[in-house]
Design an enzyme around this catalytic site. Structure first.
Site: not given
Length: 358
Positions: A118, A162, A185
């Site tokens: 990422k 994460q 997200d």
């Protein structure tokens, strides 16, 4: 106390304004094929002849000896190129770039690799990134403190934790601390709710399901009127994937661990999305000829010959499925790169909305 309440009220008003302006916001049009969800809403008329909406299998399906490859890596590269162009335009116009913050807890090798990927993707797109790494033994307060700092930083437009977190943390509680307008997200309950409800538009669609839809659209797969089976019902993939497919007018069945005869149900599907994290769960016998298969599974298996010390296996037995399906995503190189591309897209979208840049 009053000042704190006032700041919260202002932030809520700003978030509500963002929701109400989404329908007419075309600030990121042209990068993705997937349109705003509200544009898909149509009047349902049950008087239509049943044969009109009956699922049809592609006439060439039975002629295929090997499935077409849905190359997520190539598609993701195209999208990231367009994102980078838009970031450059934004920077040259107003002197601002999108900012993404990631909180990594623990030392899982696969999570570290995902975060690294990422960061690299952000660098290539011109997006600013920050990573906070915390040990397994950190406290929940430390995670919340990092989240709060990123929430309140105006140069950060997207915040993510994460996953998975170590099991002793309250994952739902921690994720709920991410401000809605920075939830790139797409896991916030309001985002999920707006995916589910016709006539509503979420601020963000979860990255993996969004990437799956984009792959289907770019591969020319018709979704409307088709039978789709989603294997797995996690909050991250399975649930939002099933909701999205319904918004695209598929007839959707969700298969989970308590479903009886899952292979029989899967065999009825024109589109199969597997997202459970169990390698080779879906065999060739689970698929009907001509089905389109989206394999979301990424199960790390130790492999000393691999660069990272492990390799990824999907939920679908590729060697068997490729002989039956009309099209399939590989693992790796299928859904994974699309998830990262959608994360960059959501971050760009957040930054453009924050700075009212079109």
């Amino acid at each position: 106390m009053l000042g704190g309440r006032w700041s919260v009220a202002l932030r809520i008003c700003g978030t509500l304004r963002a929701f109400y302006t989404l329908r007419n916001d075309a600030s990121c049009c042209g990068i993705l094929r997937s349109p705003p969800l509200v544009s898909l809403d149509i009047l349902e008329d049950w008087r239509l002849n049943a044969s009109h909406v009956r699922t049809r299998v592609s006439s060439c399906a039975n002629q295929l000896s090997s499935a077409a490859l849905i190359d997520g890596k190539a598609v993701a590269e195209e999208i990231r190129y367009e994102i980078a162009k838009e970031v450059k335009r934004m920077n040259s116009s107003i002197g601002k770039v999108p900012g993404l913050a990631v909180i990594l807890v623990g030392h899982r090798r696969d999570s570290q690799t995902y975060v690294h990927n990422k960061v690299i993707a952000c660098e290539e797109a011109g997006i600013r990134s920050e990573v906070v790494e915390l040990p397994d033994c950190c406290s929940e307060d430390e995670i919340v403190c990092a989240l709060t700092n990123f929430n309140e930083n105006p140069d950060i437009h997207g915040v993510l934790v994460q996953l998975p977190l170590p099991k002793y943390f309250d994952e739902a509680k921690i994720l709920s601390m991410v401000w809605l307008e920075k939830d790139v997200d797409g896991f916030h309950p309001l985002n999920m709710g707006n995916i589910a409800m016709r006539g509503r538009e979420p601020l963000y669609i979860p990255c993996t399901p969004k990437g799956c839809i984009e792959l289907l659209l770019r591969s020319g797969v018709e979704i409307k009127g088709k039978r789709a089976v989603v294997i797995g019902r996690s909050n991250i993939v399975g649930l939002p994937m099933s909701l999205l497919l319904q918004r695209y007018h598929a007839t959707v069945t969700v298969v989970h661990a308590f479903t009886k005869n899952p292979e029989m149900i899967a065999r009825e599907a024109d589109i199969v999305v597997a997202a459970v994290g169990i390698p080779n769960l879906v065999r060739g016998s689970w698929l009907k000829h001509g089905a389109v298969v989206i394999d979301v599974g990424t199960f790390p298996i130790e492999d000393a010959t691999s660069e990272h010390g492990y390799r990824l296996n999907g939920d679908v037995c590729y060697e068997e499925a490729v002989k039956v399906a009309s099209a399939i995503t590989p693992v790796p190189g299928g859904v994974g790169p699309m998830t990262v591309a959608m994360l960059l897209y959501n971050t760009l979208h957040s930054a453009k909305r924050a700075h009212d840049f079109r």
